[in-house]
Design a protein around this motif. Sequence first.
Motif, short mmCIF file in Angstrom:
data_model
loop_
_atom_site.label_atom_id
_atom_site.label_comp_id
_atom_site.label_asym_id
_atom_site.label_seq_id
_atom_site.Cartn_x
_atom_site.Cartn_y
_atom_site.Cartn_z
N MET A 1 1.06 -1.16 0.03
CA MET A 1 0.06 0.24 0.13
C MET A 1 0.82 1.22 -0.09
O MET A 1 1.73 1.29 0.75
N GLU A 2 0.58 2.16 -0.76
CA GLU A 2 1.37 3.24 -0.96
C GLU A 2 0.85 4.48 0.09
O GLU A 2 -0.16 4.54 0.48
N GLN A 3 1.98 4.96 0.88
CA GLN A 3 1.62 5.79 1.83
C GLN A 3 1.63 7.28 1.27
O GLN A 3 2.20 7.64 0.13
N ILE A 4 0.65 8.28 1.77
CA ILE A 4 0.50 9.31 1.36
C ILE A 4 0.59 10.41 2.52
O ILE A 4 0.73 10.03 3.59
N GLN A 5 0.89 11.68 2.15
CA GLN A 5 1.13 12.59 3.23
C GLN A 5 -0.33 13.34 3.67
O GLN A 5 -1.20 13.31 2.76
N TRP A 6 -0.17 13.86 4.72
CA TRP A 6 -1.68 14.62 5.08
C TRP A 6 -2.24 15.46 4.32
O TRP A 6 -3.31 15.50 3.96
N ARG A 7 -1.02 16.23 3.69
CA ARG A 7 -1.56 17.20 2.69
C ARG A 7 -2.30 16.67 1.66
O ARG A 7 -3.08 17.24 0.63
N ASP A 8 -1.89 15.44 1.18
CA ASP A 8 -2.44 14.57 -0.09
C ASP A 8 -3.96 14.37 0.29
O ASP A 8 -4.88 14.77 -0.45
N PHE A 9 -4.38 13.91 1.62
CA PHE A 9 -5.81 13.57 2.22
C PHE A 9 -6.49 14.86 2.07
O PHE A 9 -7.55 14.74 1.73
N GLU A 10 -5.98 16.00 2.43
CA GLU A 10 -6.64 17.23 2.77
C GLU A 10 -7.12 17.78 1.19
O GLU A 10 -8.10 18.61 1.35
N LYS A 11 -6.57 17.22 0.06
CA LYS A 11 -6.81 17.74 -1.07
C LYS A 11 -8.33 17.01 -1.46
O LYS A 11 -9.08 17.38 -2.37
N VAL A 12 -8.58 15.72 -0.83
CA VAL A 12 -9.67 14.97 -1.21
C VAL A 12 -11.10 15.82 -0.59
O VAL A 12 -11.12 15.80 0.75
N GLU A 13 -12.04 16.19 -1.17
CA GLU A 13 -13.21 16.78 -0.62
C GLU A 13 -14.26 15.72 -0.38
O GLU A 13 -15.14 15.35 -1.25
N LEU A 14 -14.39 15.01 0.54
CA LEU A 14 -15.26 14.09 1.23
C LEU A 14 -16.24 14.52 1.91
O LEU A 14 -15.90 15.17 3.06
N ARG A 15 -17.36 14.94 1.25
CA ARG A 15 -18.40 15.72 2.00
C ARG A 15 -19.64 14.69 1.94
O ARG A 15 -19.95 14.08 1.37
N VAL A 16 -20.56 15.42 3.14
CA VAL A 16 -21.84 14.59 3.33
C VAL A 16 -22.86 15.28 2.58
O VAL A 16 -23.00 16.60 2.44
N GLY A 17 -23.76 14.73 2.09
CA GLY A 17 -25.15 15.17 1.29
C GLY A 17 -26.16 14.31 1.64
O GLY A 17 -26.12 13.24 1.74
#
Length: 111
Positions: A1-17
Amino acid sequence: MEQIQWRDFEKVELRVGTVLAVEDFPEAKKPAYQLTVDFGEFGIMKSSARITELYKKEDLIGKQIIGVINFSAKKIGPFVSEFLTTGFYREDGLVVLAIPERPVPNGSKIG
């Protein structure tokens, strides 16, 4: 599994609707619904979701779901999917929706 940095995760807009409408999608290669979802300040968006085996259309209305709203739109046949509906694959290949455990305001970000 590839590791990502926190700043990578922050780019993903996971939102509730909240699901406003659910339509059949007969043109899809695999059985799917067309969902119309209210993401609050981010607007109303549409998505194709292969969840017909586990969910009835009427049970989805008013349900809060989690979507990735900052992907590029994807054309699926005659339909344009504007966000990615999130879920988990079971061993049998069916998708269980990712949903908040309690109601939260539409547009809330996972963090």
